[in-house]
Design a protein around this motif. Structure first.
Motif, PDB file in Angstrom:
ATOM      1  N   GLU A  59       0.851  -1.191   0.000  1.00 25.47           N
ATOM      2  CA  GLU A  59       0.000   0.000   0.000  1.00 25.47           C
ATOM      3  C   GLU A  59       0.885   1.237   0.000  1.00 25.47           C
ATOM      4  O   GLU A  59       2.112   1.129   0.153  1.00 25.47           O
ATOM      5  N   GLY A  60       0.286   2.393  -0.142  1.00 23.81           N
ATOM      6  CA  GLY A  60       1.042   3.641  -0.075  1.00 23.81           C
ATOM      7  C   GLY A  60       0.149   4.744   0.445  1.00 23.81           C
ATOM      8  O   GLY A  60      -0.982   4.906  -0.023  1.00 23.81           O
ATOM      9  N   LEU A  61       0.626   5.468   1.465  1.00 23.60           N
ATOM     10  CA  LEU A  61      -0.103   6.647   1.963  1.00 23.60           C
ATOM     11  C   LEU A  61       0.907   7.634   2.521  1.00 23.60           C
ATOM     12  O   LEU A  61       2.110   7.345   2.523  1.00 23.60           O
ATOM     13  N   LEU A 124       5.822  12.576   4.479  1.00 26.07           N
ATOM     14  CA  LEU A 124       6.380  11.272   4.855  1.00 26.07           C
ATOM     15  C   LEU A 124       5.583  10.197   4.132  1.00 26.07           C
ATOM     16  O   LEU A 124       4.380  10.046   4.376  1.00 26.07           O
ATOM     17  N   TYR A 125       6.235   9.501   3.221  1.00 25.37           N
ATOM     18  CA  TYR A 125       5.567   8.418   2.487  1.00 25.37           C
ATOM     19  C   TYR A 125       5.607   7.161   3.352  1.00 25.37           C
ATOM     20  O   TYR A 125       6.638   6.822   3.925  1.00 25.37           O
ATOM     21  N   ILE A 126       4.469   6.497   3.435  1.00 29.23           N
ATOM     22  CA  ILE A 126       4.321   5.325   4.302  1.00 29.23           C
ATOM     23  C   ILE A 126       4.034   4.127   3.415  1.00 29.23           C
ATOM     24  O   ILE A 126       3.082   4.165   2.619  1.00 29.23           O
ATOM     25  N   ARG A 127       4.814   3.097   3.522  1.00 31.28           N
ATOM     26  CA  ARG A 127       4.667   1.938   2.632  1.00 31.28           C
ATOM     27  C   ARG A 127       4.415   0.666   3.465  1.00 31.28           C
ATOM     28  O   ARG A 127       5.348   0.039   3.934  1.00 31.28           O
ATOM     29  N   PRO A 128       3.169   0.304   3.689  1.00 33.16           N
ATOM     30  CA  PRO A 128       2.854  -0.966   4.343  1.00 33.16           C
ATOM     31  C   PRO A 128       2.947  -2.107   3.314  1.00 33.16           C
ATOM     32  O   PRO A 128       2.571  -1.915   2.157  1.00 33.16           O
ATOM     33  N   PRO A 156       8.290  15.683  -4.628  1.00 30.03           N
ATOM     34  CA  PRO A 156       7.375  15.418  -5.749  1.00 30.03           C
ATOM     35  C   PRO A 156       7.721  14.137  -6.514  1.00 30.03           C
ATOM     36  O   PRO A 156       8.900  13.808  -6.670  1.00 30.03           O
ATOM     37  N   TYR A 157       6.699  13.436  -6.994  1.00 29.92           N
ATOM     38  CA  TYR A 157       6.905  12.183  -7.733  1.00 29.92           C
ATOM     39  C   TYR A 157       7.509  12.445  -9.104  1.00 29.92           C
ATOM     40  O   TYR A 157       8.356  11.697  -9.569  1.00 29.92           O
ATOM     41  N   PHE A 158       7.054  13.505  -9.761  1.00 29.24           N
ATOM     42  CA  PHE A 158       7.595  13.838 -11.083  1.00 29.24           C
ATOM     43  C   PHE A 158       8.597  14.969 -10.962  1.00 29.24           C
ATOM     44  O   PHE A 158       8.361  15.933 -10.233  1.00 29.24           O
ATOM     45  N   ILE A 183       2.413  -7.117  -6.329  1.00 28.59           N
ATOM     46  CA  ILE A 183       1.032  -6.854  -6.693  1.00 28.59           C
ATOM     47  C   ILE A 183       0.391  -5.899  -5.702  1.00 28.59           C
ATOM     48  O   ILE A 183       0.577  -6.009  -4.503  1.00 28.59           O
ATOM     49  N   LYS A 184      -0.348  -4.963  -6.233  1.00 25.46           N
ATOM     50  CA  LYS A 184      -1.180  -4.107  -5.387  1.00 25.46           C
ATOM     51  C   LYS A 184      -2.565  -4.202  -5.984  1.00 25.46           C
ATOM     52  O   LYS A 184      -2.775  -3.792  -7.117  1.00 25.46           O
ATOM     53  N   ALA A 185      -3.479  -4.752  -5.240  1.00 26.71           N
ATOM     54  CA  ALA A 185      -4.858  -4.893  -5.696  1.00 26.71           C
ATOM     55  C   ALA A 185      -4.932  -5.418  -7.131  1.00 26.71           C
ATOM     56  O   ALA A 185      -5.626  -4.877  -7.965  1.00 26.71           O
ATOM     57  N   GLY A 284      -3.009  10.525  -7.499  1.00 30.72           N
ATOM     58  CA  GLY A 284      -2.580   9.412  -6.656  1.00 30.72           C
ATOM     59  C   GLY A 284      -1.873   9.951  -5.434  1.00 30.72           C
ATOM     60  O   GLY A 284      -1.621  11.155  -5.354  1.00 30.72           O
ATOM     61  N   THR A 285      -1.559   9.052  -4.510  1.00 29.55           N
ATOM     62  CA  THR A 285      -0.854   9.480  -3.299  1.00 29.55           C
ATOM     63  C   THR A 285       0.478  10.111  -3.663  1.00 29.55           C
ATOM     64  O   THR A 285       0.805  11.211  -3.213  1.00 29.55           O
ATOM     65  N   ALA A 286       1.255   9.424  -4.489  1.00 27.83           N
ATOM     66  CA  ALA A 286       2.569   9.945  -4.875  1.00 27.83           C
ATOM     67  C   ALA A 286       2.420  11.127  -5.829  1.00 27.83           C
ATOM     68  O   ALA A 286       3.089  12.148  -5.682  1.00 27.83           O
ATOM     69  N   ALA A 287       1.519  11.001  -6.807  1.00 30.30           N
ATOM     70  CA  ALA A 287       1.360  12.037  -7.841  1.00 30.30           C
ATOM     71  C   ALA A 287       0.609  13.262  -7.329  1.00 30.30           C
ATOM     72  O   ALA A 287       0.705  14.340  -7.917  1.00 30.30           O
TER      73      ALA A 287
HETATM   74  C1  COI Z   1       1.403   5.564  -4.506  1.00 32.45           C
HETATM   75  O1  COI Z   1       1.019   6.643  -4.976  1.00 32.45           O
HETATM   76  O2  COI Z   1       1.353   5.310  -3.301  1.00 32.45           O
HETATM   77  C2  COI Z   1       1.962   4.547  -5.357  1.00 32.45           C
HETATM   78  O3  COI Z   1       1.951   3.401  -5.041  1.00 32.45           O
HETATM   79  C3  COI Z   1       2.525   4.967  -6.599  1.00 32.45           C
HETATM   80  C4  COI Z   1       3.865   4.376  -6.812  1.00 32.45           C
HETATM   81  C5  COI Z   1       4.071   4.384  -8.273  1.00 32.45           C
HETATM   82  C6  COI Z   1       4.933   5.110  -6.075  1.00 32.45           C
END
Ligand code: COI
Ligand code: PLP
Length: 343
Positions: A59-61, A124-128, A156-158, A183-185, A284-287
């Protein structure tokens, strides 16, 4: 609490280890109580399910510092629910949703010094994530797992921040129901690595994936859903069972309708329609919301240039961005339950 001495405003979307990560072990049919640990490395058996059959989901938040100094995160309950769906799809035991939210709170609190300050543009990006850890050689689910959460401060993601990006139509289909990969969903990210490397080599920022069956409908990009604004100011976003159900997109549908009074259309979007839209963005969360200036199909030379241009976000995209981030940063009141105060 003293913040780490980082150049917050110049962070990229990258990984750096923070002080703590969360881990819970699954064995004999149950998850243990979980703990915060300091070691960023994992030692596993060579035959672990994650290595052999890529039995893993993620996941990502994000956590933010609000204007009044609180640390918050955005709708973590929806990440918990989506991780459950992803886990079920890969025969991974579900990590209870209430425990997911508590674990996010715990690990963010422990890493409070790493949560970028308000106004820095960083978060802070959180990656479960969950992975199968015991040896499996026949094709079957693992019996032991680790649920983990890592955190990393990101910008920023980009590259270029809020500048509109250019994307290309990908020849590849990413949805690969039997493919291996993380895999994510139901989405296979390893399958999107070759297309993203190619896109970057050709000077594009992302790939637009079309529906694999007919290649006439717009799905999403490698890491975000699409949103479009029509010339008469409607919010349009693709409906498809083979894209990630973006939490940002679902939130924007509410923001568009309830905060900005726009008509919202969640429906199939034909590639042919793109030339008629006034604005385009990735969400998206990152974008967050990254404006798209141009979409190119390198195969037939089609170029779609959105009237909003390559200089800045379109006007309605900008309003959506400001309202969504205003809710996340705490200066606009969000719907009940959207902002979870951690500290
Ligand atoms: C997210 O936005 O959390 C994602 O999983 C995107 C990923 C490409 C960094
Ligand atoms: N689509 C893909 C393929 C993604 O990786 C992401 C990011 O997580 C999204 C969409 C956006 O989803 P969300 O808004 O829940 O972050």
């Amino acid at each position: 609490m003293e913040k780490k001495n980082l150049d917050w405003s110049n962070l990229t979307f990258g990984y750096m280890p923070t002080d703590y990560r969360y881990v819970s072990y699954y064995k004999d049919g149950k998850w243990d109580e979980g703990a915060l640990i300091t070691d960023p490395n994992i030692t596993l058996n060579e035959c672990a399910g994650v290595f052999q059959y890529a039995q893993t989901v993620f996941e990502g938040l994000k956590a933010y510092t609000t204007e009044d100094g609180h640390i918050v995160c955005f709708r973590p309950d929806l990440n918990a629910a989506r991780l459950k769906d992803s886990a079920e799809r890969l025969e991974i035991p579900v990590f209870p949703e209430d425990r997911f939210v508590k674990a996010v709170e715990e690990v963010v609190k422990a890493n409070a010094a790493w949560v970028p300050p308000y106004g820095s543009g960083a978060t802070l990006y959180i990656r479960p994530y969950i992975m199968g850890t015991n040896p499996v050689i026949g094709v079957k689910p693992a019996e032991e797992y680790q649920f983990r959460i890592l955190c990393t401060p990101v910008g920023p993601y980009f590259k270029g921040g809020a500048k509109p990006i250019t994307i290309r139509v990908s020849d590849y289909d990413r949805a690969a129901p039997h493919g291996t990969g993380h895999i994510k969903a139901g989405l296979n990210y390893a399958m999107s690595l070759q297309p993203i490397v190619e896109a970057h080599q050709q000077g594009y920022d992302e790939n637009l994936y079309l529906d694999p069956a007919t290649r006439t409908k717009v799905e999403e990009t490698g890491g975000a859903n699409f949103m479009f604004i029509t010339k008469d100011g409607k919010f349009v976003t693709p409906k498809s069972n083979s894209i990630l159900p973006s939490i940002t997109r679902r939130s924007l549908m509410v923001v568009a309708e309830k905060y900005l009074g726009l008509t919202v259309e969640h429906r199939e979007v034909k590639f042919e329609e793109l030339k008629d839209f006034a604005e385009c963005g990735l969400c998206g969360t990152a974008a967050v919301i990254s404006p798209v200036g141009k979409i190119v199909n390198p195969n037939d030379g089609t170029e779609i240039c959105f009237p909003s241009g390559m200089e800045e976000m379109g006007p309605i995209t900008k309003k959506l961005y400001e309202t969504l981030t205003g809710i996340q940063m705490g200066h606009i009141e969000g719907p009940e339950g959207w902002v979870k105060v951690i500290e």
